[in-house]
Design a protein around this motif. Structure first.
Motif, PDB file in Angstrom:
ATOM      1  N   HIS A  24     -45.291  63.639  24.694  1.00  0.00           N
ATOM      2  CA  HIS A  24     -45.715  63.226  26.037  1.00  0.00           C
ATOM      3  C   HIS A  24     -46.369  61.853  26.060  1.00  0.00           C
ATOM      4  N   LEU A  25     -46.445  61.188  24.917  1.00  0.00           N
ATOM      5  CA  LEU A  25     -47.013  59.838  24.886  1.00  0.00           C
ATOM      6  C   LEU A  25     -45.935  58.845  25.336  1.00  0.00           C
ATOM      7  N   HIS A  26     -46.340  57.910  26.186  1.00  0.00           N
ATOM      8  CA  HIS A  26     -45.348  57.002  26.759  1.00  0.00           C
ATOM      9  C   HIS A  26     -45.593  55.537  26.449  1.00  0.00           C
ATOM     10  N   SER A  27     -46.702  55.226  25.807  1.00  0.00           N
ATOM     11  CA  SER A  27     -46.966  53.816  25.519  1.00  0.00           C
ATOM     12  C   SER A  27     -47.578  53.676  24.132  1.00  0.00           C
ATOM     13  N   GLU A  28     -47.499  52.463  23.629  1.00  0.00           N
ATOM     14  CA  GLU A  28     -48.098  52.170  22.328  1.00  0.00           C
ATOM     15  C   GLU A  28     -49.615  52.364  22.379  1.00  0.00           C
ATOM     16  N   GLU A  29     -50.211  52.061  23.518  1.00  0.00           N
ATOM     17  CA  GLU A  29     -51.657  52.240  23.681  1.00  0.00           C
ATOM     18  C   GLU A  29     -52.039  53.715  23.539  1.00  0.00           C
ATOM     19  N   GLU A  30     -51.249  54.596  24.115  1.00  0.00           N
ATOM     20  CA  GLU A  30     -51.527  56.029  23.988  1.00  0.00           C
ATOM     21  C   GLU A  30     -51.387  56.477  22.533  1.00  0.00           C
ATOM     22  N   VAL A  31     -50.411  55.944  21.823  1.00  0.00           N
ATOM     23  CA  VAL A  31     -50.234  56.272  20.409  1.00  0.00           C
ATOM     24  C   VAL A  31     -51.455  55.821  19.616  1.00  0.00           C
ATOM     25  N   MET A  32     -51.932  54.619  19.890  1.00  0.00           N
ATOM     26  CA  MET A  32     -53.117  54.104  19.192  1.00  0.00           C
ATOM     27  C   MET A  32     -54.350  54.951  19.493  1.00  0.00           C
ATOM     28  N   GLN A  33     -54.493  55.387  20.737  1.00  0.00           N
ATOM     29  CA  GLN A  33     -55.630  56.246  21.090  1.00  0.00           C
ATOM     30  C   GLN A  33     -55.562  57.567  20.338  1.00  0.00           C
ATOM     31  N   LEU A  34     -54.358  58.140  20.238  1.00  0.00           N
ATOM     32  CA  LEU A  34     -54.205  59.391  19.499  1.00  0.00           C
ATOM     33  C   LEU A  34     -54.530  59.190  18.024  1.00  0.00           C
ATOM     34  N   LYS A  35     -54.096  58.077  17.451  1.00  0.00           N
ATOM     35  CA  LYS A  35     -54.424  57.781  16.051  1.00  0.00           C
ATOM     36  C   LYS A  35     -55.926  57.716  15.840  1.00  0.00           C
ATOM     37  N   GLN A  36     -56.634  57.123  16.793  1.00  0.00           N
ATOM     38  CA  GLN A  36     -58.097  57.039  16.676  1.00  0.00           C
ATOM     39  C   GLN A  36     -58.730  58.425  16.730  1.00  0.00           C
ATOM     40  N   VAL A  37     -58.242  59.276  17.615  1.00  0.00           N
ATOM     41  CA  VAL A  37     -58.778  60.639  17.728  1.00  0.00           C
ATOM     42  C   VAL A  37     -58.521  61.410  16.431  1.00  0.00           C
ATOM     43  N   ILE A  38     -57.312  61.294  15.898  1.00  0.00           N
ATOM     44  CA  ILE A  38     -56.982  61.995  14.654  1.00  0.00           C
ATOM     45  C   ILE A  38     -57.816  61.453  13.498  1.00  0.00           C
ATOM     46  N   SER A  39     -57.977  60.146  13.426  1.00  0.00           N
ATOM     47  CA  SER A  39     -58.806  59.544  12.369  1.00  0.00           C
ATOM     48  C   SER A  39     -60.236  60.051  12.453  1.00  0.00           C
ATOM     49  N   HIS A  40     -60.778  60.093  13.663  1.00  0.00           N
ATOM     50  CA  HIS A  40     -62.146  60.577  13.856  1.00  0.00           C
ATOM     51  C   HIS A  40     -62.260  62.040  13.424  1.00  0.00           C
ATOM     52  N   PHE A  41     -61.258  62.853  13.755  1.00  0.00           N
ATOM     53  CA  PHE A  41     -61.245  64.269  13.376  1.00  0.00           C
ATOM     54  C   PHE A  41     -61.341  64.412  11.851  1.00  0.00           C
ATOM     55  N   PHE A  42     -60.489  63.663  11.120  1.00  0.00           N
ATOM     56  CA  PHE A  42     -60.503  63.780   9.666  1.00  0.00           C
ATOM     57  C   PHE A  42     -61.749  63.165   9.048  1.00  0.00           C
ATOM     58  N   PHE A  43     -62.284  62.116   9.660  1.00  0.00           N
ATOM     59  CA  PHE A  43     -63.550  61.552   9.185  1.00  0.00           C
ATOM     60  C   PHE A  43     -64.660  62.595   9.286  1.00  0.00           C
ATOM     61  N   GLU A  44     -64.724  63.290  10.414  1.00  0.00           N
ATOM     62  CA  GLU A  44     -65.757  64.316  10.597  1.00  0.00           C
ATOM     63  C   GLU A  44     -65.594  65.451   9.597  1.00  0.00           C
ATOM     64  N   ARG A  45     -64.364  65.863   9.332  1.00  0.00           N
ATOM     65  CA  ARG A  45     -64.137  66.925   8.340  1.00  0.00           C
ATOM     66  C   ARG A  45     -64.592  66.483   6.961  1.00  0.00           C
ATOM     67  N   ALA A  46     -64.250  65.259   6.563  1.00  0.00           N
ATOM     68  CA  ALA A  46     -64.661  64.750   5.256  1.00  0.00           C
ATOM     69  C   ALA A  46     -66.179  64.641   5.183  1.00  0.00           C
ATOM     70  N   ASN A  47     -66.790  64.182   6.256  1.00  0.00           N
ATOM     71  CA  ASN A  47     -68.241  64.053   6.310  1.00  0.00           C
ATOM     72  C   ASN A  47     -68.923  65.418   6.155  1.00  0.00           C
ATOM     73  N   GLN A  48     -68.387  66.432   6.814  1.00  0.00           N
ATOM     74  CA  GLN A  48     -68.954  67.784   6.697  1.00  0.00           C
ATOM     75  C   GLN A  48     -68.833  68.312   5.267  1.00  0.00           C
ATOM     76  N   GLU A  49     -67.687  68.053   4.633  1.00  0.00           N
ATOM     77  CA  GLU A  49     -67.503  68.501   3.254  1.00  0.00           C
ATOM     78  C   GLU A  49     -68.458  67.781   2.307  1.00  0.00           C
ATOM     79  N   MET A  50     -68.668  66.491   2.528  1.00  0.00           N
ATOM     80  CA  MET A  50     -69.619  65.748   1.700  1.00  0.00           C
ATOM     81  C   MET A  50     -71.039  66.284   1.899  1.00  0.00           C
TER      82      MET A  50
END
Length: 78
Positions: A24-50
């Motif tokens: 459902h993403l229609h623009s490069e900007e939306e793709v970049m926003q999703l990448k940021q959300v996913i990156s933040h998700f994995f950063f938080e998981r790594a931070n919790q494990e640390m």
């Protein structure tokens, strides 16, 4: 409209959900926003494990000092 789940039943449910959302993403900007959300998700998981490692005592200041001087890169020959 046929969904990804109907075409590729060998995906996990999590993969299917992500693929259907990305469809459902229609623009490069939306793709970049999703990448940021996913990156933040994995950063938080790594931070919790640390935090867990630190609280359990498996990691401490000495561990960090040792890691600072360690080299875990794969040696490449020319």
């Amino acid at each position: 409209m046929e969904t990804i789940a109907e075409r590729k039943p060998n995906f996990t449910q999590a993969q299917i959900e992500v693929l259907n959302a990305v469809a459902h993403l229609h623009s490069e900007e939306e793709v970049m926003q999703l990448k940021q959300v996913i990156s933040h998700f994995f950063f938080e998981r790594a931070n919790q494990e640390m935090d867990k490692l630190w609280e359990s005592g498996d990691w401490n200041e000495e561990t960090l000092r040792n890691l600072r001087h360690s080299h875990y890169r794969t040696p490449y020959s020319r």
